[in-house]
Design an enzyme around this catalytic site. Structure first.
Site, PDB file in Angstrom:
ATOM      1  N   PHE A 136       0.848  -1.194   0.000  1.00  0.00           N
ATOM      2  CA  PHE A 136       0.000   0.000   0.000  1.00  0.00           C
ATOM      3  C   PHE A 136       0.880   1.239   0.000  1.00  0.00           C
ATOM      4  CE2 PHE A 136      -2.621   3.374   1.808  1.00  0.00           C
ATOM      5  CZ  PHE A 136      -3.731   3.271   0.980  1.00  0.00           C
ATOM      6  N   ASP A 221       9.188   2.503   1.123  1.00  0.00           N
ATOM      7  CA  ASP A 221       8.066   3.279   1.652  1.00  0.00           C
ATOM      8  C   ASP A 221       8.005   3.017   3.155  1.00  0.00           C
ATOM      9  OD1 ASP A 221       5.627   4.097   2.623  1.00  0.00           O
ATOM     10  OD2 ASP A 221       4.469   3.415   0.897  1.00  0.00           O
ATOM     11  N   LYS A 250       3.162   9.758   8.353  1.00  0.00           N
ATOM     12  CA  LYS A 250       2.508   9.303   9.582  1.00  0.00           C
ATOM     13  C   LYS A 250       3.222   9.791  10.859  1.00  0.00           C
ATOM     14  CE  LYS A 250       0.049   5.275   7.722  1.00  0.00           C
ATOM     15  NZ  LYS A 250      -1.356   5.457   8.030  1.00  0.00           N
TER      16      LYS A 250
HETATM   17  C1  LIG Z   1       3.056   2.222   3.718  1.00  0.00           C
HETATM   18  C2  LIG Z   1       2.123   3.349   3.418  1.00  0.00           C
HETATM   19  N1  LIG Z   1       2.397   4.177   2.400  1.00  0.00           N
HETATM   20  C3  LIG Z   1       1.601   5.204   2.102  1.00  0.00           C
HETATM   21  C4  LIG Z   1       0.447   5.449   2.819  1.00  0.00           C
HETATM   22  C5  LIG Z   1      -0.421   6.621   2.445  1.00  0.00           C
HETATM   23  O1  LIG Z   1      -0.250   7.628   3.358  1.00  0.00           O
HETATM   24  P1  LIG Z   1      -1.293   8.869   3.391  1.00  0.00           P
HETATM   25  O2  LIG Z   1      -2.612   8.281   3.783  1.00  0.00           O
HETATM   26  O3  LIG Z   1      -0.724   9.805   4.404  1.00  0.00           O
HETATM   27  O4  LIG Z   1      -1.334   9.427   2.028  1.00  0.00           O
HETATM   28  C6  LIG Z   1       0.116   4.612   3.877  1.00  0.00           C
HETATM   29  C7  LIG Z   1      -1.126   4.832   4.639  1.00  0.00           C
HETATM   30  O5  LIG Z   1      -1.637   3.969   5.297  1.00  0.00           O
HETATM   31  C8  LIG Z   1       0.972   3.530   4.188  1.00  0.00           C
HETATM   32  O6  LIG Z   1       0.701   2.689   5.199  1.00  0.00           O
END
Ligand SMILES: Cc1ncc(COP(=O)(O)O)c(C=O)c1O
Length: 401
Positions: A136, A221, A250
């Site tokens: 994700f 990520d 986050k």
């Molecule tokens: C690993 C990862 N990347 C990207 C995101 C997306 O982040 P945002 O919701 O701040 O755009 C998330 C959100 O859960 C995530 O867990």
């Protein structure tokens, strides 16, 4: 105005389905709703509230910055952004920082940079992005397409192309797919939303080696795994593998929306003036708060504390499982943990979440089979034990229903 959950259905776009209660106050790892009911928070705003709610140092920092300057845009730089960038480079492999407002935006920047780097250096043919099933990376159209659940990117018309997916931890699949046309491999060093899945050491080292062999950039990520959550400042530090680009969000702002993309000078130079940008990216309020979060989290006291609290969680969850036999595994690292439901309870993670909420405990799910915990990194031992006993009560109700 009478503000109730019903108002949500009246006035909000229906893409979310929030719980019935509306929290109005938070302190540490406790939350209170409109009726004054108190909850223990094992969800942390989906792995965001890294220092709990209303941490006094963060409140003070935000108040102080709010009396100096709120917003300037990137036509001007600002002191908090420069201090934070300097500290992030000192604490990691990175030499350059790009600020954004959310995880998806940091990932969007990372993917655009990887494509631009490859096109500049090797030509337009080198554009393939390889990512992982169940991964994700956010909800912009590029990031959601790189994410490994087609259901999230289907139904919006033509998708960004040259993006391929393979299974996480399947090194031979990567070996087959990767080529000199690959510009980047993007992965989470622990899959969060995809079920709290850790990479095998051989896999992650193998990914690095294959990227090197084919001049492909490795993007980690760390939006969910970053900023202390695993007990290392960033998860890559515990894996002995250094990425080329890292994204963080986050926990970075501890609840204030801010994100960053970190990379090296030689890669960064391909995002030249005008190639990418954001009005709010590097906003002084967000950067001031994130600087304070980093100062507090990047200490042995907090990082060692995460390891101790992980043990407390695991011991408690294993004890619960001895009695109720509902988990096949407790996985993850630090304070990003997943209790995997066994066959008998397969597909019912939401039932556990709802039962926990009824016992005044907030937790998360990660797919249909995993109950996820991502609390504050400074949650007290007392709150962990109290939360676990509420969780046990919830489980006793689910198993007897
Ligand atoms: C690993 C990862 N990347 C990207 C995101 C997306 O982040 P945002 O919701 O701040 O755009 C998330 C959100 O859960 C995530 O867990």
């Amino acid at each position: 105005m009478n503000v109730t959950r019903d108002l949500f259905d009246d006035v909000m776009v229906p893409n979310y389905n929030p719980a019935a209660i509306i929290p109005v106050k938070g302190l540490g790892s406790r939350l209170w709703d409109q009726a004054g009911t108190e909850f223990i928070d094992f969800a942390g705003g989906i792995a965001v509230n890294v220092l709990g709610h209303c941490h006094p140092e963060l409140v003070k920092t935000l108040q102080e910055q709010s009396e100096r300057v709120w917003h300037l845009s990137n036509v001007l730089t600002n002191e908090p952004a420069l201090r934070l960038a300097k500290k992030l480079t000192q604490a990691t492999f990175a030499e350059k920082v790009y600020f954004a407002n959310s995880g998806a935006e940091a990932n969007e920047a990372a993917l655009k940079l990887a494509r631009r780097y490859a096109v500049d250096k090797f030509g337009a043919e080198k554009n393939q992005i390889i990512a992982f099933n169940q991964g994700f990376h956010g909800r912009t159209f590029f990031t959601v397409t790189v994410g490994g659940q087609a259901a999230y990117s289907d139904g919006f018309g033509p998708k960004p192309s040259a993006i391929d997916h393979i299974d996480y931890n399947d090194l031979s699949a990567l070996e087959t797919l990767i080529s000199d046309k690959t510009c980047a491999v993007m992965m989470e060093p622990i899959q969060g939303e995809g079920g709290v899945v850790s990479p095998e050491t051989e896999f992650v080292k193998g990914v690095r080696a294959l990227c090197d062999k084919h001049n492909a950039l490795l993007i980690f990520d760390e939006v969910q795994s970053g900023m202390g959550r695993t007990g290392d400042l960033y998860a890559y530090m515990g894996l002995d593998v250094v990425p080329d680009i890292l994204t963080t969000a986050k926990s970075l702002g501890g609840g204030f929306p801010i994100a960053a993309m970190l990379t090296t000078t030689s890669i960064a130079e391909h995002l030249k003036i005008g190639t990418h940008g954001s009005t709010y990216g590097g906003n002084p309020l967000g950067c001031a708060v994130a600087e304070k979060v980093l100062d507090i989290v990047n200490t042995s006291e907090v990082l060692e504390g995460v390891k101790h609290k992980e043990t407390l969680f695991r011991t408690g969850l294993e004890k619960i499982n001895t009695q109720y036999q509902c988990f096949s595994d407790i996985r993850g690292k630090g304070l990003l943990l997943g209790a995997v439901l066994n066959e008998q309870y397969a597909g019912r993670s939401r039932d556990f979440l709802v039962a926990a909420a009824a016992e005044n405990l907030m937790c998360l799910v990660a797919g249909a089979n995993v109950v996820r915990f991502a609390p504050s990194l400074v949650i007290s031992d007392e709150d962990i034990l109290e939360g676990l006993s509420r969780f046990e009560l919830a489980i006793s109700k689910v198993v007897s229903s």
